[in-house]
Design an enzyme around this catalytic site. Sequence first.
Site, PDB file in Angstrom:
ATOM      1  N   ASN A   9       1.042  -1.346   0.139  1.00 39.37           N
ATOM      2  CA  ASN A   9      -0.033  -0.719  -0.156  1.00 39.37           C
ATOM      3  C   ASN A   9       1.151   0.864  -0.322  1.00 39.37           C
ATOM      4  O   ASN A   9       1.304   1.137   0.948  1.00 39.37           O
ATOM      5  CB  ASN A   9      -1.266   0.261   1.238  1.00 39.37           C
ATOM      6  CG  ASN A   9      -1.368   1.024   1.500  1.00 39.37           C
ATOM      7  OD1 ASN A   9      -1.451   1.752   0.363  1.00 39.37           O
ATOM      8  ND2 ASN A   9      -2.112   1.429   2.362  1.00 39.37           N
ATOM      9  N   LYS A  11       0.155   4.184  -0.052  1.00 43.44           N
ATOM     10  CA  LYS A  11      -0.309   5.651   0.187  1.00 43.44           C
ATOM     11  C   LYS A  11      -0.331   6.368  -0.660  1.00 43.44           C
ATOM     12  O   LYS A  11      -0.371   6.698  -2.100  1.00 43.44           O
ATOM     13  CB  LYS A  11      -0.118   5.731   1.944  1.00 43.44           C
ATOM     14  CG  LYS A  11      -0.308   4.414   2.718  1.00 43.44           C
ATOM     15  CD  LYS A  11      -0.042   5.160   3.703  1.00 43.44           C
ATOM     16  CE  LYS A  11      -0.283   3.392   4.807  1.00 43.44           C
ATOM     17  NZ  LYS A  11      -0.056   3.451   6.472  1.00 43.44           N
ATOM     18  N   HIS A  99      -9.904   1.678   4.590  1.00 40.77           N
ATOM     19  CA  HIS A  99      -8.853   1.485   5.300  1.00 40.77           C
ATOM     20  C   HIS A  99      -8.860   2.399   6.652  1.00 40.77           C
ATOM     21  O   HIS A  99      -9.224   3.411   6.433  1.00 40.77           O
ATOM     22  CB  HIS A  99      -7.348   2.095   4.348  1.00 40.77           C
ATOM     23  CG  HIS A  99      -6.040   2.162   5.223  1.00 40.77           C
ATOM     24  ND1 HIS A  99      -5.554   3.268   6.030  1.00 40.77           N
ATOM     25  CD2 HIS A  99      -5.082   1.277   4.825  1.00 40.77           C
ATOM     26  CE1 HIS A  99      -4.484   2.377   6.306  1.00 40.77           C
ATOM     27  NE2 HIS A  99      -3.663   1.682   5.467  1.00 40.77           N
ATOM     28  N   GLU A 101      -7.246   5.300   7.730  1.00 39.20           N
ATOM     29  CA  GLU A 101      -7.009   6.176   7.677  1.00 39.20           C
ATOM     30  C   GLU A 101      -8.021   7.305   6.625  1.00 39.20           C
ATOM     31  O   GLU A 101      -8.211   8.384   6.784  1.00 39.20           O
ATOM     32  CB  GLU A 101      -5.595   6.413   6.626  1.00 39.20           C
ATOM     33  CG  GLU A 101      -4.526   5.955   7.096  1.00 39.20           C
ATOM     34  CD  GLU A 101      -3.259   5.615   6.947  1.00 39.20           C
ATOM     35  OE1 GLU A 101      -2.849   5.989   5.442  1.00 39.20           O
ATOM     36  OE2 GLU A 101      -1.932   5.392   7.567  1.00 39.20           O
ATOM     37  N   GLU A 171      -5.546  -4.739  10.572  1.00 35.80           N
ATOM     38  CA  GLU A 171      -4.708  -3.703  10.741  1.00 35.80           C
ATOM     39  C   GLU A 171      -5.130  -2.239  12.517  1.00 35.80           C
ATOM     40  O   GLU A 171      -5.401  -1.998  11.828  1.00 35.80           O
ATOM     41  CB  GLU A 171      -4.780  -2.444   9.314  1.00 35.80           C
ATOM     42  CG  GLU A 171      -3.985  -3.413   8.130  1.00 35.80           C
ATOM     43  CD  GLU A 171      -3.618  -2.558   7.244  1.00 35.80           C
ATOM     44  OE1 GLU A 171      -2.506  -2.437   6.990  1.00 35.80           O
ATOM     45  OE2 GLU A 171      -4.543  -1.211   6.847  1.00 35.80           O
ATOM     46  N   GLY A 177       2.644   2.296  10.663  1.00 33.53           N
ATOM     47  CA  GLY A 177       3.362   3.525  10.505  1.00 33.53           C
ATOM     48  C   GLY A 177       3.930   4.259  11.952  1.00 33.53           C
ATOM     49  O   GLY A 177       4.851   5.654  11.832  1.00 33.53           O
ATOM     50  N   SER A 212       3.385  -1.438  10.099  1.00 27.21           N
ATOM     51  CA  SER A 212       4.953  -2.259  10.620  1.00 27.21           C
ATOM     52  C   SER A 212       5.255  -2.751  10.166  1.00 27.21           C
ATOM     53  O   SER A 212       6.692  -3.795  11.054  1.00 27.21           O
ATOM     54  CB  SER A 212       4.791  -1.184  12.359  1.00 27.21           C
ATOM     55  OG  SER A 212       3.959   0.016  12.132  1.00 27.21           O
TER      56      SER A 212
HETATM   57  P1  PGA Z   1       2.898   0.682   7.534  1.00 24.91           P
HETATM   58  O1  PGA Z   1       1.774   1.307   6.598  1.00 24.91           O
HETATM   59  O2  PGA Z   1       3.176  -0.766   7.248  1.00 24.91           O
HETATM   60  O3  PGA Z   1       3.413   1.644   6.855  1.00 24.91           O
HETATM   61  O4  PGA Z   1       2.281   0.550   9.240  1.00 24.91           O
HETATM   62  C1  PGA Z   1      -0.019  -1.029   6.979  1.00 24.91           C
HETATM   63  C2  PGA Z   1      -0.861   0.011   6.083  1.00 24.91           C
HETATM   64  O5  PGA Z   1      -1.408   1.091   7.003  1.00 24.91           O
HETATM   65  O6  PGA Z   1      -1.662  -0.650   5.343  1.00 24.91           O
END
Ligand code: PGA
Length: 257
Positions: A9, A11, A99, A101, A171, A177, A212
């Site tokens: 992903n 982003k 997601h 976010e 997640e 992140g 992460s």
């Molecule tokens: P990250 O993000 O691996 O940077 O923690 C995962 C995600 O949001 O899909």
Amino acid sequence: MKPMIVTGNWKMNTLPQQGASLAASLAGDARVADAIGRGVDVILCPPYTGIAGALAAIGDSGMKIGAQNCHHEPSGAYTGEISALMLEAIGCGAVIVGHSERRRDQHETNDVVARKLKAVLDAGMLPIACVGETLSEREAGIMADVITRQISALITGAGAAAIRSSIIAYEPVWAIGTGLAATPGQAQEVHDRIRTLLVSNGCDTAILYGGSVTSENAAELFACPDINGALVGGASLKADVFATIVAAAARECGGTA
Ligand code: PGA
């Protein structure tokens, strides 16, 4: 042997040319080719503007290109939105929906996420539906309730058959992140809960872990019985790191290249 899927992903990162180079590096990586030969599904999800370039760059490597979101309607007066049909028409094979976010920033509800999931499936693509609890929900001891509510809403809204044809991504919001990935034990506990819920509703499917994931922790997460791969954010932006994660998935997949 279990199904294994590794999704990147990206982003809101990579200009089209950067995305194309990243995709080209992965397409030329022997570890990625070996993993695909063993049955691992590798899906890259660039921003919308990078989809065409990434598609051209992956060539016949066997990787797939997905999107990070879509609208739940096929067309209409929704300024700035992109439908699942449009994504399928340009060559996407998958779409991430729900997601955290987007749930946080665009106030996407469980109901909207279920409608998006259905739209992706109806357009002939693979939905990757995200669920996960926040830190405060975990600390308040309601993690299981939150996950159950999110999964149940997807099943009620989209139907068991649709979930069976989708992928679920667990997640935990506190792990995204932050560099604080769930431990394999924490992740497996939730995956087991999700698996039980899916099985009891007749819609068992692959469950990815996200939050992460790195080249250091991927192997031990993938070794958990109910983890079928990863949704990788930050670490998917570096070809070498992402290829190492893909190789770790191949070791769980078995199969011969
Ligand atoms: P990250 O993000 O691996 O940077 O923690 C995962 C995600 O949001 O899909």
